[in-house]
Scaffold this motif. Structure first.
Motif, PDB file in Angstrom:
ATOM      1  N   ASN A   1       2.170  31.013 -14.781  1.00  0.00           N
ATOM      2  CA  ASN A   1       2.835  32.310 -14.711  1.00  0.00           C
ATOM      3  C   ASN A   1       4.018  32.320 -15.685  1.00  0.00           C
ATOM      4  O   ASN A   1       4.960  31.540 -15.513  1.00  0.00           O
ATOM      5  N   PRO A   2       3.989  33.193 -16.700  1.00  0.00           N
ATOM      6  CA  PRO A   2       5.055  33.196 -17.705  1.00  0.00           C
ATOM      7  C   PRO A   2       6.451  33.433 -17.129  1.00  0.00           C
ATOM      8  O   PRO A   2       7.430  32.864 -17.616  1.00  0.00           O
ATOM      9  N   GLU A   3       6.552  34.243 -16.078  1.00  0.00           N
ATOM     10  CA  GLU A   3       7.860  34.506 -15.477  1.00  0.00           C
ATOM     11  C   GLU A   3       8.411  33.266 -14.780  1.00  0.00           C
ATOM     12  O   GLU A   3       9.599  32.967 -14.879  1.00  0.00           O
ATOM     13  N   GLU A   4       7.555  32.557 -14.067  1.00  0.00           N
ATOM     14  CA  GLU A   4       7.977  31.321 -13.404  1.00  0.00           C
ATOM     15  C   GLU A   4       8.362  30.256 -14.430  1.00  0.00           C
ATOM     16  O   GLU A   4       9.346  29.546 -14.270  1.00  0.00           O
ATOM     17  N   ARG A   5       7.537  30.163 -15.482  1.00  0.00           N
ATOM     18  CA  ARG A   5       7.830  29.201 -16.539  1.00  0.00           C
ATOM     19  C   ARG A   5       9.180  29.523 -17.186  1.00  0.00           C
ATOM     20  O   ARG A   5      10.012  28.637 -17.409  1.00  0.00           O
ATOM     21  N   ALA A   6       9.428  30.801 -17.459  1.00  0.00           N
ATOM     22  CA  ALA A   6      10.701  31.226 -18.065  1.00  0.00           C
ATOM     23  C   ALA A   6      11.871  30.934 -17.130  1.00  0.00           C
ATOM     24  O   ALA A   6      12.956  30.551 -17.578  1.00  0.00           O
ATOM     25  N   HIS A   7      11.657  31.105 -15.829  1.00  0.00           N
ATOM     26  CA  HIS A   7      12.712  30.817 -14.847  1.00  0.00           C
ATOM     27  C   HIS A   7      13.122  29.343 -14.904  1.00  0.00           C
ATOM     28  O   HIS A   7      14.311  29.024 -14.964  1.00  0.00           O
ATOM     29  N   TYR A   8      12.122  28.428 -14.883  1.00  0.00           N
ATOM     30  CA  TYR A   8      12.422  26.998 -14.971  1.00  0.00           C
ATOM     31  C   TYR A   8      13.086  26.661 -16.303  1.00  0.00           C
ATOM     32  O   TYR A   8      14.031  25.878 -16.359  1.00  0.00           O
ATOM     33  N   TYR A   9      12.583  27.257 -17.380  1.00  0.00           N
ATOM     34  CA  TYR A   9      13.153  26.990 -18.707  1.00  0.00           C
ATOM     35  C   TYR A   9      14.625  27.413 -18.739  1.00  0.00           C
ATOM     36  O   TYR A   9      15.472  26.682 -19.247  1.00  0.00           O
ATOM     37  N   THR A  10      14.928  28.574 -18.162  1.00  0.00           N
ATOM     38  CA  THR A  10      16.314  29.049 -18.118  1.00  0.00           C
ATOM     39  C   THR A  10      17.172  28.098 -17.290  1.00  0.00           C
ATOM     40  O   THR A  10      18.330  27.839 -17.645  1.00  0.00           O
ATOM     41  N   GLN A  11      16.621  27.562 -16.207  1.00  0.00           N
ATOM     42  CA  GLN A  11      17.355  26.572 -15.411  1.00  0.00           C
ATOM     43  C   GLN A  11      17.697  25.351 -16.260  1.00  0.00           C
ATOM     44  O   GLN A  11      18.826  24.859 -16.238  1.00  0.00           O
ATOM     45  N   PHE A  12      16.713  24.856 -17.004  1.00  0.00           N
ATOM     46  CA  PHE A  12      16.976  23.711 -17.873  1.00  0.00           C
ATOM     47  C   PHE A  12      17.988  24.069 -18.962  1.00  0.00           C
ATOM     48  O   PHE A  12      18.872  23.276 -19.266  1.00  0.00           O
TER      49      PHE A  12
END
Length: 148
Positions: free
Chosen positions: A66-77
């Protein structure tokens, strides 16, 4: 050139040697770690090491479909970038949308260029690159994993 079988055998020999070399090294928590198949404990976040005939790589990969979930984790990192670099002592390459084969992932990585896993004389350099980085990622992960 190597046949697929020869290439596979050399890669297996390298990773077996690396695994044996790292086996006595405990993780930051003091517990044993399977460094080759490092378990983050978070689905879709993995630490990956690889080497081929041109480079070696250490990466944090976010593989959520899911691109939104992936983007969420990436933003956390991304919010932890300074901590990551201070803890590991290394600068990292950030790629929010890396295409690997048939999948888009987010990747935070470091590469060592001009090494060849099929050349055994390059193995010490590859190991010297991989070892401190995967250990530093373990130290970083010990600090931040509860936030994920």
């Amino acid at each position: 050139m190597y046949s697929k079988e020869q290439a596979s055998k050399l890669k297996t020999q390298f990773w077996t040697s690396f695994g044996q070399y790292m086996k006595p090294v405990p993780g930051t928590s003091g517990l044993p770690v399977n460094w080759i198949n490092y378990k983050t404990g978070i689905k879709n976040i993995r630490f990956r090491m690889d080497a081929d005939n041109t480079k070696a790589i250490v990466a944090i990969e976010i593989t959520h479909a899911n691109p939104e979930e992936r983007a969420h984790y990436y933003t956390q990192f991304l919010s932890l970038k300074t901590l990551l670099e201070n803890t590991t002592g290394f600068s990292w390459q950030w790629d929010e949308a890396a295409v690997t084969g048939h999948q888009t992932i987010s990747s935070i990585s470091q590469q060592l260029q001009q090494v060849n896993i099929f050349n055994q004389s390059d193995w010490p350099g590859i190991i010297s690159f991989l070892k401190p980085r995967i250990m530093a990622l373990d130290e970083f992960w010990e600090l931040v994993k509860d936030g994920f």
